[in-house]
Design a protein around this motif. Structure first.
Motif, PDB file in Angstrom:
ATOM      1  N   SER A  78      -3.601   2.087  10.090  1.00  0.00           N
ATOM      2  CA  SER A  78      -5.155   1.322  10.274  1.00  0.00           C
ATOM      3  C   SER A  78      -5.106  -0.071   9.346  1.00  0.00           C
ATOM      4  O   SER A  78      -5.500  -0.812   9.451  1.00  0.00           O
ATOM      5  CB  SER A  78      -6.466   2.268  10.183  1.00  0.00           C
ATOM      6  OG  SER A  78      -6.682   3.237  10.917  1.00  0.00           O
ATOM      7  N   TRP A  79      -4.697   0.342   8.061  1.00  0.00           N
ATOM      8  CA  TRP A  79      -4.367  -0.958   7.501  1.00  0.00           C
ATOM      9  C   TRP A  79      -3.224  -1.758   7.702  1.00  0.00           C
ATOM     10  O   TRP A  79      -3.856  -3.068   7.346  1.00  0.00           O
ATOM     11  CB  TRP A  79      -3.766  -0.031   5.455  1.00  0.00           C
ATOM     12  CG  TRP A  79      -3.769  -1.121   4.329  1.00  0.00           C
ATOM     13  CD1 TRP A  79      -4.558  -1.417   3.708  1.00  0.00           C
ATOM     14  CD2 TRP A  79      -2.401  -1.704   4.771  1.00  0.00           C
ATOM     15  NE1 TRP A  79      -4.152  -2.731   2.542  1.00  0.00           N
ATOM     16  CE2 TRP A  79      -2.636  -2.336   3.064  1.00  0.00           C
ATOM     17  CE3 TRP A  79      -1.201  -1.906   5.153  1.00  0.00           C
ATOM     18  CZ2 TRP A  79      -1.957  -3.257   2.463  1.00  0.00           C
ATOM     19  CZ3 TRP A  79      -0.107  -2.708   4.276  1.00  0.00           C
ATOM     20  CH2 TRP A  79      -0.857  -3.081   3.155  1.00  0.00           C
ATOM     21  N   GLN A 118      -3.269  -2.683  10.776  1.00  0.00           N
ATOM     22  CA  GLN A 118      -3.562  -3.433  11.823  1.00  0.00           C
ATOM     23  C   GLN A 118      -5.355  -4.221  10.997  1.00  0.00           C
ATOM     24  O   GLN A 118      -5.056  -5.042  11.645  1.00  0.00           O
ATOM     25  CB  GLN A 118      -4.820  -2.122  12.384  1.00  0.00           C
ATOM     26  CG  GLN A 118      -5.669  -2.951  13.601  1.00  0.00           C
ATOM     27  CD  GLN A 118      -3.781  -3.802  14.100  1.00  0.00           C
ATOM     28  OE1 GLN A 118      -2.830  -3.465  15.201  1.00  0.00           O
ATOM     29  NE2 GLN A 118      -4.290  -4.967  14.883  1.00  0.00           N
ATOM     30  N   GLU A 119      -5.188  -3.685  10.102  1.00  0.00           N
ATOM     31  CA  GLU A 119      -6.636  -5.164   9.010  1.00  0.00           C
ATOM     32  C   GLU A 119      -6.006  -6.322   8.547  1.00  0.00           C
ATOM     33  O   GLU A 119      -6.482  -7.156   8.659  1.00  0.00           O
ATOM     34  CB  GLU A 119      -7.153  -4.448   8.224  1.00  0.00           C
ATOM     35  CG  GLU A 119      -7.563  -3.517   8.703  1.00  0.00           C
ATOM     36  CD  GLU A 119      -8.602  -2.094   7.248  1.00  0.00           C
ATOM     37  OE1 GLU A 119      -8.126  -2.947   6.276  1.00  0.00           O
ATOM     38  OE2 GLU A 119      -8.694  -1.918   7.518  1.00  0.00           O
ATOM     39  N   GLN A 120      -4.222  -5.603   8.452  1.00  0.00           N
ATOM     40  CA  GLN A 120      -3.185  -7.542   7.854  1.00  0.00           C
ATOM     41  C   GLN A 120      -2.821  -7.997   8.804  1.00  0.00           C
ATOM     42  O   GLN A 120      -3.433  -8.825   8.705  1.00  0.00           O
ATOM     43  CB  GLN A 120      -2.170  -6.682   6.515  1.00  0.00           C
ATOM     44  CG  GLN A 120      -3.045  -5.451   5.724  1.00  0.00           C
ATOM     45  CD  GLN A 120      -3.941  -5.944   5.160  1.00  0.00           C
ATOM     46  OE1 GLN A 120      -3.886  -7.074   4.012  1.00  0.00           O
ATOM     47  NE2 GLN A 120      -5.303  -5.167   4.834  1.00  0.00           N
ATOM     48  N   TYR A 121      -2.674  -7.130   9.558  1.00  0.00           N
ATOM     49  CA  TYR A 121      -2.624  -8.083  11.011  1.00  0.00           C
ATOM     50  C   TYR A 121      -3.675  -8.736  11.654  1.00  0.00           C
ATOM     51  O   TYR A 121      -3.519 -10.479  11.832  1.00  0.00           O
ATOM     52  CB  TYR A 121      -1.944  -6.740  12.448  1.00  0.00           C
ATOM     53  CG  TYR A 121      -0.422  -6.254  12.781  1.00  0.00           C
ATOM     54  CD1 TYR A 121      -0.157  -6.912  11.543  1.00  0.00           C
ATOM     55  CD2 TYR A 121      -0.343  -4.941  13.315  1.00  0.00           C
ATOM     56  CE1 TYR A 121       1.416  -6.528  11.797  1.00  0.00           C
ATOM     57  CE2 TYR A 121       0.792  -5.017  13.265  1.00  0.00           C
ATOM     58  CZ  TYR A 121       1.702  -5.020  12.528  1.00  0.00           C
ATOM     59  OH  TYR A 121       3.089  -4.233  12.599  1.00  0.00           O
ATOM     60  N   ASP A 122      -4.593  -8.524  11.742  1.00  0.00           N
ATOM     61  CA  ASP A 122      -5.859  -8.866  12.190  1.00  0.00           C
ATOM     62  C   ASP A 122      -6.364 -10.696  11.298  1.00  0.00           C
ATOM     63  O   ASP A 122      -6.243 -11.365  11.125  1.00  0.00           O
ATOM     64  CB  ASP A 122      -7.117  -8.197  11.956  1.00  0.00           C
ATOM     65  CG  ASP A 122      -7.410  -7.403  13.059  1.00  0.00           C
ATOM     66  OD1 ASP A 122      -6.325  -7.596  14.114  1.00  0.00           O
ATOM     67  OD2 ASP A 122      -8.292  -6.182  12.630  1.00  0.00           O
ATOM     68  N   ASP A 123      -5.436  -9.995   9.684  1.00  0.00           N
ATOM     69  CA  ASP A 123      -5.425 -11.142   8.857  1.00  0.00           C
ATOM     70  C   ASP A 123      -4.307 -12.619   8.680  1.00  0.00           C
ATOM     71  O   ASP A 123      -4.010 -12.623   7.238  1.00  0.00           O
ATOM     72  CB  ASP A 123      -5.925 -10.363   7.508  1.00  0.00           C
ATOM     73  CG  ASP A 123      -6.657 -11.502   6.641  1.00  0.00           C
ATOM     74  OD1 ASP A 123      -7.140 -13.286   6.628  1.00  0.00           O
ATOM     75  OD2 ASP A 123      -6.349 -11.543   4.909  1.00  0.00           O
ATOM     76  N   LYS A 162       0.753  -1.199  -0.344  1.00  0.00           N
ATOM     77  CA  LYS A 162       0.330  -0.327  -0.140  1.00  0.00           C
ATOM     78  C   LYS A 162       1.106   1.430   0.541  1.00  0.00           C
ATOM     79  O   LYS A 162       2.259   1.095   0.737  1.00  0.00           O
ATOM     80  CB  LYS A 162      -0.945   0.217   1.526  1.00  0.00           C
ATOM     81  CG  LYS A 162      -2.078   1.544   1.624  1.00  0.00           C
ATOM     82  CD  LYS A 162      -3.088   1.125   2.422  1.00  0.00           C
ATOM     83  CE  LYS A 162      -4.120   2.294   2.453  1.00  0.00           C
ATOM     84  NZ  LYS A 162      -4.405   2.134   1.888  1.00  0.00           N
TER      85      LYS A 162
END
Length: 422
Positions: free
Chosen positions: A188-189, A191-196, A180
């Motif tokens: 924020s982006w 963190q979203e990838q960490y969650d995935d 990105k």
């Protein structure tokens, strides 16, 4: 001690300088790790060599605030490592190391030099690299490469001197990736990838935007990406180490803003440190000044003098040659001569001292600084011109009649003249 400072007058309404920013990524791990900083690549290279003897391989290197920061991490796997630096991207050297079954593990740019590390790795199948002068051009290159072979992973990304460089590697096991671009830090982006179950593979900044590359993991690893700050995050690194995380990446970048005063402050700080004989600190200050104005001859001369005083004669020669290419003054001719003496090139040193004295007389008339005569006398003595050394020392004593060291030097020259006449 002599330094020269030049006042900068902006040719435009606004003078651009930079606000320095640091960030770091730390990832869950158990391997022993160490980092340190150095004021020259020669010193950083020596550190890497010493750490390799202990089983620690270089895993990160970045330049910022006038220093090279090097991270080494312990590995039980037998690994052969080589590295190279220089003003140009070392494409021919990389090809030779690929033939030796080594692969790029790190590429970075700082203080006018590309630095590439390569190492043996049985998990690598093949590797490629590319450079582009815009991020859009680099993005297209990556997309085109993925279309040809989707198994390529981005294993490193670097920006320097207006050039983007990417390392693409095919490993034994393919891992899906995303990247990105964002003007602001994309927390924020991330963190979203960490969650995935993604972790950061590479993160870079070109002074305008962040580029973050993240890789899918079979098992999610705990990871922290520090928000940017103006100072190196020493305490945060220690805190994360204590929590079982290891350094993945350092990021240093300069965000443009209007502030000419910072340049003057770096020059003053460098002068103060130089006068106090804190040579490495002076080197760092002058390098910071040159990050803002790379073609300032006075700052280059001051940097060369500090490097010379610190004993870094090769670095000093490189800096003073840049200064002389921009402007020829009594100061930088004297500096060049002194550095030549450091390298025992006495004949050449005399010629540069001659030019420094000529320019001094042309600008100010009679010479009032004994330093010019004393230093040239040493160069003449070095080349065996004792009569010339005698004349220069006598001129120095005229300026400082009570200087005992000058008189002792003169006595020594007379003794050498007597021996030569026997």
């Amino acid at each position: 001690m002599r330094l020269i400072f030049s006042t900068l007058f902006c040719l435009f309404t606004l003078c651009l300088s930079a606000q320095n920013q640091w960030s770091a990524v730390m990832t869950q791990g158990t391997a022993a790790q160490s980092y340190d900083y150095f004021y020259s690549l020669e010193s950083a290279s020596t550190y890497i060599s010493d750490q390799l003897k202990k089983g620690y391989v270089p895993t990160e290197i970045v330049y910022g605030d006038g220093k090279w920061y090097v991270v080494t991490t312990y590995t039980a796997v037998e690994t052969t490592v080589s590295w190279k630096w220089g003003p140009d991207f070392p494409s021919d050297w990389i090809k030779g190391e690929w033939d030796n079954k080594k692969y790029i593990t790190k590429v970075t740019y700082g203080n006018g030099a590309w630095f590439v590390i390569m190492a043996t790795d049985k998990n690598v199948k093949t590797q490629s690299w590319g450079t582009r002068d815009t991020w859009d051009g680099m993005k297209k290159y990556i997309d085109d490469t993925w279309k040809e072979n989707s198994r390529y992973n981005i294993t490193d990304l670097a920006y320097g001197n207006g050039i983007w460089a990417v390392i693409l590697t095919v490993m034994e096991t393919y891992e899906h990736q995303k990247f990105k671009a964002s003007e602001s830090f994309p927390s924020s982006w991330i963190q979203e990838q960490y969650d995935d179950k993604y972790n950061i593979t590479s993160i870079e900044h070109d002074g305008k935007q962040w580029i973050v590359v993240m890789t899918k993991q079979a098992t999610s690893k705990g990871e922290t990406a520090f928000l940017p700050e103006t100072s190196f995050p020493t305490s945060k690194i220690k805190e994360q180490w204590d929590k079982g995380r290891r350094i993945n990446s350092f990021i240093y970048y300069k965000k443009e803003e209007n502030n000419e005063e910072q340049f003057k402050k770096y020059l003053k700080d460098g002068s103060d440190h130089l006068n106090g004989k804190y040579y490495n600190l002076a080197i760092a200050d002058f390098k910071k000044a040159l990050e803002l104005y790379p073609s300032n001859a006075s700052a280059l001369n001051n940097l060369a003098w500090a490097q010379y005083q610190a004993g870094y004669c090769n670095d000093a020669m490189e800096s003073i040659d840049k200064a002389l290419a921009l402007e020829k003054t009594r100061y930088n001719n004297h500096t060049k001569a002194s550095i030549l003496m450091c390298k025992n090139r006495c004949d050449e040193a005399v010629r540069y001292y001659d030019e420094a004295i000529r320019l001094y007389k042309q600008e100010l008339g009679a010479i009032k600084e004994s330093l010019y005569f004393v230093d040239r006398a040493k160069a003449k003595k070095c080349k065996g011109d004792y009569s010339g050394a005698k004349d220069d020392l006598q001129e120095a004593i005229k300026l400082e009649p009570n200087n005992v060291s000058f008189k002792n030097e003169l006595i020594e020259v007379y003794e050498l003249m007597n021996k030569k006449s026997l």
